[in-house]
Scaffold this motif. Structure first.
Motif, PDB file in Angstrom:
ATOM      1  N   LYS A 365      84.614 -67.764 -40.284  1.00 37.70           N
ATOM      2  CA  LYS A 365      85.304 -67.054 -39.209  1.00 37.70           C
ATOM      3  C   LYS A 365      86.185 -65.941 -39.768  1.00 37.70           C
ATOM      4  O   LYS A 365      86.488 -65.908 -40.965  1.00 37.70           O
ATOM      5  CB  LYS A 365      86.129 -68.046 -38.380  1.00 37.70           C
ATOM      6  CG  LYS A 365      85.264 -68.951 -37.497  1.00 37.70           C
ATOM      7  CD  LYS A 365      84.534 -68.155 -36.412  1.00 37.70           C
ATOM      8  CE  LYS A 365      83.668 -69.025 -35.519  1.00 37.70           C
ATOM      9  NZ  LYS A 365      82.818 -68.230 -34.619  1.00 37.70           N
ATOM     10  N   ASP A 382      84.422 -70.714 -29.538  1.00 40.29           N
ATOM     11  CA  ASP A 382      83.290 -69.942 -29.027  1.00 40.29           C
ATOM     12  C   ASP A 382      82.815 -70.623 -27.753  1.00 40.29           C
ATOM     13  O   ASP A 382      82.787 -71.847 -27.673  1.00 40.29           O
ATOM     14  CB  ASP A 382      82.125 -69.952 -30.033  1.00 40.29           C
ATOM     15  CG  ASP A 382      82.336 -68.940 -31.155  1.00 40.29           C
ATOM     16  OD1 ASP A 382      83.408 -68.296 -31.192  1.00 40.29           O
ATOM     17  OD2 ASP A 382      81.429 -68.810 -31.997  1.00 40.29           O
ATOM     18  N   GLU A 390      76.007 -67.854 -27.835  1.00 46.40           N
ATOM     19  CA  GLU A 390      77.415 -67.436 -27.799  1.00 46.40           C
ATOM     20  C   GLU A 390      77.634 -66.294 -26.806  1.00 46.40           C
ATOM     21  O   GLU A 390      77.068 -65.228 -26.917  1.00 46.40           O
ATOM     22  CB  GLU A 390      77.849 -66.986 -29.198  1.00 46.40           C
ATOM     23  CG  GLU A 390      79.289 -66.520 -29.218  1.00 46.40           C
ATOM     24  CD  GLU A 390      79.680 -65.852 -30.540  1.00 46.40           C
ATOM     25  OE1 GLU A 390      79.044 -66.139 -31.569  1.00 46.40           O
ATOM     26  OE2 GLU A 390      80.612 -65.041 -30.524  1.00 46.40           O
ATOM     27  N   GLY A 393      83.601 -65.173 -28.050  1.00 37.38           N
ATOM     28  CA  GLY A 393      84.177 -65.609 -29.321  1.00 37.38           C
ATOM     29  C   GLY A 393      85.666 -65.326 -29.289  1.00 37.38           C
ATOM     30  O   GLY A 393      86.078 -64.259 -28.850  1.00 37.38           O
TER      31      GLY A 393
END
Ligand code: 4AD
Ligand code: MG
Length: 465
Positions: A365, A382, A390, A393
């Motif tokens: 990340k 997420d 996804e 985020g």
């Protein structure tokens, strides 16, 4: 032509009783013309709605010659009486008295004849595809979602904060940025050490198009409290997938005094609000897409709105995937960055509803996420969606100056004194997230390819139109 104020097709069809029996003035593009020797029917569309208005030409009033240019794609202006329709398929129609032709569309050349075209073909004529039913529907839904987003945040007291598109910093640290320069590429000025001399460039430094407005968004949030951005972002990653664009729009709310749980509450409320707004305000367009492309669309949208999202730490998510017995293309283990196939397994097969995954390993990340007490995971989150993977985020941000500084040094990042000042002066816990706008439009329209939910998509080797 008489002096009558023009009405849109949407106005006329939304309240036919009000206008029935009156003289109306309409303008639009011909979708089809059919009929016989006595009467000709034109389906007129002006873009205001997916529905066409039927125009009836009585051949005792109009010569066949005068109707010759009225072919698919031509643009016309009609005046006549709005009457209840005798035929099936529409409530009212216009009995034409006057016809003016704005522009013809030679049937031998106009590519959008009435038969259904493939989405791949339509991508090659992206300059004309907004005139199709499908893209008209998608683009009206896209508009409604953009409007819903502003309304949601405005009603909550968030301020729309404009962040720059040209930047010196790489927010996500992925290095996938488009450079912006006015230096002559075939004759680059060099420093004594032989590197490119960016001091001679337009901004006196190396600059790029932004991948995210977040860093500046944090400056806004630590002053105005709650802000959001909504603008284009750019990523030069060579991802030829149905979910990636090189230029896409992102919405990034950033909130002072929010922890990661507040952040998740907001994300869930926000996304449900947008979907509900579209269900309520885009009925005809969503119904059309449901009927023609994806019979499960409306049920899927309602299901997402009506059910709680699952909240699950990454570590537990990985355990579920490891124990699934499923054969994945990419290996799954603690520390792996989840691929879309993993995300979709959790959402579509295991939980059968949207999932918010939290507490990711810090290695996968970005630098700004708040470190957990275990020293290994960060307070990221997420939001994973059916069909999409996804869609959001985000994270709680590291607000501790020393911890953030150490992380940036670990990653070998250049100092950003302006960003560090938020942690130096009156630092506060804060959180935010980014919603990929096209991924939301993809979900709400049920389209399969992200290139079909933005008017003029940019992707590797394509920047036409
Ligand atoms: O997860 P990402 O990279 O997060 C950020 O940029 C953070 N700065 C957001 C924040 O916390 N303020 O991107 C956010 C979202 C993704 O979840 C995805 O929906 C979308 O942006 N996205 C893309 N959409 C289309 N094409 C691409 N190439 C995308 N990359 C990310
Ligand atoms: Mg992400």
């Amino acid at each position: 032509m008489k002096d009558i104020r023009r009405k849109t097709v949407k106005e006329l069809l939304s309240d036919p009783a009000k206008y029935a029996g009156t003289e109306v003035d309409v303008k639009g593009w011909v979708r089809t013309r059919r009929g016989n020797k006595n009467v000709q029917f034109v389906a007129l569309n002006d873009g205001s709605t997916i529905n066409n208005l039927q125009i009836v030409f009585d051949l005792s009033k109009f010569s066949e010659e005068s109707l010759k240019p009225v072919t698919t794609g031509s643009s016309i202006h009609v005046q006549g009486k709005l009457v209840e329709s005798q035929g099936k398929g529409q409530s009212v129609e216009v009995q034409a008295d006057e016809l003016e032709i704005y522009g013809t569309a030679d049937p031998a050349e106009y590519p959008l004849q009435k038969k259904g075209h493939s989405l791949e073909f339509l991508r090659e004529i992206a300059h004309l595809r907004p005139r199709t039913n499908t893209f008209g529907a998608v683009l009206r839904i896209r508009h409604a979602l953009a409007f819903a987003i502003h309304k949601f945040f405005n009603d909550k007291g968030f301020y729309y904060f404009h962040t720059p598109l040209i930047t010196e910093s790489d927010c996500e640290g992925a290095g996938a940025m488009f450079q912006v320069t006015t230096l002559p590429l075939d004759e680059l000025p060099k420093t004594e050490e032989g590197a490119v001399d960016y001091s001679q460039d337009f901004f006196g430094a190396a600059t790029s198009l932004t991948v995210s407005g977040q860093l500046e968004g944090e400056l806004g949030a630590t002053a105005l409290g709650n802000i959001y951005t909504f603008g284009p972002t750019f990523r030069a990653e060579n991802s030829n997938t149905p979910r990636h664009l090189s230029e896409f729009w992102m919405i990034e709310p950033e909130m002072a005094f929010y922890d990661v749980n507040d952040n998740m509450d907001l994300a869930e409320e926000f996304i449900k609000y947008c979907i509900n707004y579209a269900l309520e305000h885009c009925k005809d367009d969503i119904q059309f897409l449901n009927d023609h492309f994806d019979k499960g669309l409306i049920d899927r949208l309602k299901f997402v709105v009506d059910n709680d999202f699952v909240r699950l730490p990454y570590t537990e998510g990985v355990k579920i995937l490891e124990e699934s017995g499923q054969k994945f293309e990419f290996p799954v283990y603690w520390g792996a960055d989840l691929a879309s196939e993993h995300e979709r397994y959790l959402v579509e097969k295991h939980f059968k509803r949207p999932v918010m995954l939290t507490d990711y390993p810090k290695e996968i990340k970005a630098f700004y996420m708040k470190l957990n007490e275990d020293g290994k995971t960060v307070r990221g989150m997420d939001v994973l969606f059916p069909q999409i993977g996804e869609i959001i985020g985000g994270s709680q941000r590291e607000e501790n100056y020393d911890v953030l500084r150490a992380r940036m040094e670990e990653l070998g990042m250049a100092d950003m004194p302006w960003y560090m000042d938020t942690r130096k002066f009156g630092t506060v816990p804060h959180s935010g997230f980014g919603l990929g706008f096209e991924r939301l439009v993809l979900f709400v329209t049920g389209m399969q390819n992200i290139r079909d939910v933005i008017p003029f998509p940019r992707y590797p080797k394509n920047c036409s139109f």
